[in-house]
Design a protein around this motif. Structure first.
Motif, PDB file in Angstrom:
ATOM      1  N   ASP A   1       0.821  -1.203   0.000  1.00 24.11           N
ATOM      2  CA  ASP A   1       0.000   0.000   0.000  1.00 24.11           C
ATOM      3  C   ASP A   1       0.860   1.259   0.000  1.00 24.11           C
ATOM      4  OD1 ASP A   1      -2.723   0.921  -0.093  1.00 24.11           O
ATOM      5  OD2 ASP A   1      -2.385   1.758   1.899  1.00 24.11           O
ATOM      6  N   ARG A   2       1.979   1.235   0.707  1.00 23.85           N
ATOM      7  CA  ARG A   2       2.881   2.404   0.705  1.00 23.85           C
ATOM      8  C   ARG A   2       3.437   2.644  -0.690  1.00 23.85           C
ATOM      9  NH1 ARG A   2       4.598   6.610   0.166  1.00 23.85           N
ATOM     10  NH2 ARG A   2       6.264   7.629   1.307  1.00 23.85           N
ATOM     11  N   ILE A   3       3.781   1.570  -1.388  1.00 21.80           N
ATOM     12  CA  ILE A   3       4.253   1.694  -2.769  1.00 21.80           C
ATOM     13  C   ILE A   3       3.133   2.237  -3.656  1.00 21.80           C
ATOM     14  CG2 ILE A   3       5.027   0.383  -4.801  1.00 21.80           C
ATOM     15  CD1 ILE A   3       6.452  -1.512  -2.721  1.00 21.80           C
ATOM     16  N   ALA A   4       1.917   1.757  -3.440  1.00 26.82           N
ATOM     17  CA  ALA A   4       0.769   2.199  -4.245  1.00 26.82           C
ATOM     18  C   ALA A   4       0.481   3.688  -4.047  1.00 26.82           C
ATOM     19  CB  ALA A   4      -0.469   1.372  -3.906  1.00 26.82           C
ATOM     20  N   VAL A   5       0.512   4.172  -2.802  1.00 24.49           N
ATOM     21  CA  VAL A   5       0.223   5.596  -2.584  1.00 24.49           C
ATOM     22  C   VAL A   5       1.339   6.463  -3.145  1.00 24.49           C
ATOM     23  CG1 VAL A   5      -1.308   5.266  -0.602  1.00 24.49           C
ATOM     24  CG2 VAL A   5       1.101   5.643  -0.196  1.00 24.49           C
ATOM     25  N   LYS A   6       2.559   5.980  -3.083  1.00 21.37           N
ATOM     26  CA  LYS A   6       3.674   6.736  -3.647  1.00 21.37           C
ATOM     27  C   LYS A   6       3.541   6.816  -5.170  1.00 21.37           C
ATOM     28  CE  LYS A   6       8.658   7.194  -3.436  1.00 21.37           C
ATOM     29  NZ  LYS A   6       9.900   6.660  -2.890  1.00 21.37           N
ATOM     30  N   ARG A   7       3.162   5.706  -5.808  1.00 22.29           N
ATOM     31  CA  ARG A   7       3.018   5.685  -7.267  1.00 22.29           C
ATOM     32  C   ARG A   7       1.906   6.604  -7.756  1.00 22.29           C
ATOM     33  NH1 ARG A   7       4.115  -0.573  -8.854  1.00 22.29           N
ATOM     34  NH2 ARG A   7       6.378  -0.416  -8.754  1.00 22.29           N
ATOM     35  N   ARG A   8       0.874   6.764  -6.963  1.00 25.04           N
ATOM     36  CA  ARG A   8      -0.198   7.660  -7.414  1.00 25.04           C
ATOM     37  C   ARG A   8       0.055   9.106  -7.007  1.00 25.04           C
ATOM     38  NH1 ARG A   8      -3.796   4.578  -3.637  1.00 25.04           N
ATOM     39  NH2 ARG A   8      -4.211   5.950  -1.890  1.00 25.04           N
ATOM     40  N   GLY A   9       1.244   9.376  -6.464  1.00 30.67           N
ATOM     41  CA  GLY A   9       1.644  10.752  -6.189  1.00 30.67           C
ATOM     42  C   GLY A   9       1.183  11.301  -4.861  1.00 30.67           C
ATOM     43  N   ASP A  10       0.662  10.460  -3.979  1.00 34.67           N
ATOM     44  CA  ASP A  10       0.210  10.912  -2.666  1.00 34.67           C
ATOM     45  C   ASP A  10       1.418  11.041  -1.751  1.00 34.67           C
ATOM     46  OD1 ASP A  10      -0.850  11.264  -0.146  1.00 34.67           O
ATOM     47  OD2 ASP A  10      -2.333   9.676  -0.324  1.00 34.67           O
ATOM     48  N   MET A  11       1.845  12.244  -1.514  1.00 31.07           N
ATOM     49  CA  MET A  11       3.041  12.481  -0.710  1.00 31.07           C
ATOM     50  C   MET A  11       2.764  12.453   0.792  1.00 31.07           C
ATOM     51  SD  MET A  11       5.192  12.382  -3.014  1.00 31.07           S
ATOM     52  CE  MET A  11       6.599  12.606  -1.969  1.00 31.07           C
ATOM     53  N   GLY A  12       1.521  12.276   1.173  1.00 25.50           N
ATOM     54  CA  GLY A  12       1.186  12.156   2.584  1.00 25.50           C
ATOM     55  C   GLY A  12       1.089  13.486   3.290  1.00 25.50           C
ATOM     56  N   ALA A  13       1.344  13.441   4.580  1.00 28.40           N
ATOM     57  CA  ALA A  13       1.202  14.626   5.426  1.00 28.40           C
ATOM     58  C   ALA A  13       2.144  15.746   4.962  1.00 28.40           C
ATOM     59  CB  ALA A  13       1.501  14.259   6.873  1.00 28.40           C
ATOM     60  N   PRO A  14       1.653  16.976   4.966  1.00 27.89           N
ATOM     61  CA  PRO A  14       2.505  18.102   4.550  1.00 27.89           C
ATOM     62  C   PRO A  14       3.632  18.337   5.549  1.00 27.89           C
ATOM     63  CG  PRO A  14       0.402  18.900   5.403  1.00 27.89           C
ATOM     64  CD  PRO A  14       0.312  17.401   5.357  1.00 27.89           C
ATOM     65  N   ARG A  15       4.717  18.904   5.063  1.00 28.89           N
ATOM     66  CA  ARG A  15       5.882  19.205   5.901  1.00 28.89           C
ATOM     67  C   ARG A  15       5.552  20.360   6.841  1.00 28.89           C
ATOM     68  NH1 ARG A  15       9.435  15.250   5.963  1.00 28.89           N
ATOM     69  NH2 ARG A  15       9.922  14.488   3.915  1.00 28.89           N
ATOM     70  N   VAL A  16       5.783  20.139   8.121  1.00 26.27           N
ATOM     71  CA  VAL A  16       5.627  21.188   9.133  1.00 26.27           C
ATOM     72  C   VAL A  16       6.778  21.064  10.123  1.00 26.27           C
ATOM     73  CG1 VAL A  16       3.103  21.302   8.919  1.00 26.27           C
ATOM     74  CG2 VAL A  16       4.117  19.791  10.618  1.00 26.27           C
ATOM     75  N   GLY A  17       6.959  22.087  10.916  1.00 23.82           N
ATOM     76  CA  GLY A  17       8.024  22.080  11.918  1.00 23.82           C
ATOM     77  C   GLY A  17       7.577  21.425  13.219  1.00 23.82           C
ATOM     78  N   TRP A  18       8.510  21.358  14.162  1.00 25.36           N
ATOM     79  CA  TRP A  18       8.213  20.794  15.475  1.00 25.36           C
ATOM     80  C   TRP A  18       7.231  21.696  16.215  1.00 25.36           C
ATOM     81  CZ3 TRP A  18       9.795  15.998  16.182  1.00 25.36           C
ATOM     82  CH2 TRP A  18      10.898  15.548  15.472  1.00 25.36           C
ATOM     83  N   SER A  19       6.357  21.079  16.993  1.00 23.27           N
ATOM     84  CA  SER A  19       5.381  21.854  17.760  1.00 23.27           C
ATOM     85  C   SER A  19       4.954  21.056  18.991  1.00 23.27           C
ATOM     86  CB  SER A  19       4.157  22.175  16.896  1.00 23.27           C
ATOM     87  OG  SER A  19       3.398  20.996  16.660  1.00 23.27           O
ATOM     88  N   LYS A  20       4.063  21.651  19.761  1.00 29.23           N
ATOM     89  CA  LYS A  20       3.525  20.945  20.939  1.00 29.23           C
ATOM     90  C   LYS A  20       2.773  19.694  20.522  1.00 29.23           C
ATOM     91  CE  LYS A  20      -0.712  23.521  21.012  1.00 29.23           C
ATOM     92  NZ  LYS A  20      -1.683  24.295  21.650  1.00 29.23           N
ATOM     93  N   ASN A  21       2.293  19.657  19.281  1.00 27.12           N
ATOM     94  CA  ASN A  21       1.597  18.457  18.799  1.00 27.12           C
ATOM     95  C   ASN A  21       2.524  17.243  18.819  1.00 27.12           C
ATOM     96  OD1 ASN A  21      -0.698  19.972  18.385  1.00 27.12           O
ATOM     97  ND2 ASN A  21      -0.303  20.265  16.210  1.00 27.12           N
ATOM     98  N   ASP A  22       3.815  17.451  18.570  1.00 26.75           N
ATOM     99  CA  ASP A  22       4.773  16.344  18.605  1.00 26.75           C
ATOM    100  C   ASP A  22       4.909  15.795  20.022  1.00 26.75           C
ATOM    101  OD1 ASP A  22       5.916  16.144  15.804  1.00 26.75           O
ATOM    102  OD2 ASP A  22       6.159  18.281  16.216  1.00 26.75           O
ATOM    103  N   VAL A  23       4.912  16.685  20.990  1.00 27.25           N
ATOM    104  CA  VAL A  23       4.985  16.245  22.382  1.00 27.25           C
ATOM    105  C   VAL A  23       3.737  15.428  22.724  1.00 27.25           C
ATOM    106  CG1 VAL A  23       5.065  17.015  24.792  1.00 27.25           C
ATOM    107  CG2 VAL A  23       6.433  18.196  23.055  1.00 27.25           C
ATOM    108  N   LEU A  24       2.586  15.926  22.305  1.00 29.72           N
ATOM    109  CA  LEU A  24       1.334  15.194  22.555  1.00 29.72           C
ATOM    110  C   LEU A  24       1.339  13.821  21.889  1.00 29.72           C
ATOM    111  CD1 LEU A  24      -1.304  18.051  22.183  1.00 29.72           C
ATOM    112  CD2 LEU A  24      -0.651  16.846  24.276  1.00 29.72           C
TER     113      LEU A  24
END
Length: 189
Positions: A141-164
């Motif tokens: 499935d990871r190969i399949a999503v990559k082939r269809r161009g789904d790059m997944g979650a957008p790039r963001v910086g570190w935040s309190k969400n990471d701690v959570l």
């Protein structure tokens, strides 16, 4: 073993179907979005129930041991992978975080880590079928999503969400270790 295999085919099959974009779109066209999601959920749930019933029957009939994993070598690795799997699982449903963006598709990462951890410490045929099948599906499935161009979650910086994500993932991991015997019927050792 038949019910277990049928459950795996149904559960993985419906998940595999979603990667076939044209047949999926045709099914949505025929059933509508709600109808498709309802049928998908029903079939996935039926597959999961069959897996649970089938594995329960397999266990009660007696494990078929294929190999004996070296506990001291693999258990610490499996424990670390499972902690990571819980953190990745929490990242899947958490608000945007750096962890989520690095993993891109955290649910698939969680399934792969969880399945690999269980393969390392379970050498019986039933476990190898379940965890091996789910690991293979997650890799596919990871190969399949990559082939269809789904790059997944957008790039963001570190935040309190990471701690959570780490705190909640760690708490969920600890709870599962504590409750594993009650919920699954096997001590997490």
């Amino acid at each position: 073993m038949t019910i277990l295999l049928l459950g795996l085919v149904l559960f993985i099959g419906i998940h595999f179907f979603t990667t076939l974009r044209e047949p999926r779109a045709a099914a949505i066209g025929r059933l509508g979005e709600g109808g498709y999601k309802g049928l998908y959920s029903l079939l996935a749930l039926a597959g999961l129930v069959l897996i649970v019933i089938g594995f329960g029957q397999y266990r009660s009939a007696g494990y078929i041991q294929v190999w004996n994993p070296p506990f001291r070598a693999f258990h610490p690795v499996a424990a670390a992978l499972l902690w990571f799997a819980f953190v990745a699982l929490v990242a899947t449903y958490a608000p945007p975080s750096r962890i989520k963006s690095v993993l891109r598709h955290p649910m698939l990462v969680a399934v792969k880590a969880w399945a690999l951890a269980h393969l390392l410490v379970n050498g019986d045929l039933g476990s190898m079928l379940i965890f091996g099948s789910l690991l293979a599906w997650a890799v596919y499935d990871r190969i399949a999503v990559k082939r269809r161009g789904d790059m997944g979650a957008p790039r963001v910086g570190w935040s309190k969400n990471d701690v959570l994500v780490v705190v909640i993932g760690t708490a969920a991991y600890a709870a599962m270790i504590w409750l594993h015997d009650s919920l699954i019927g096997v001590a997490a050792a």
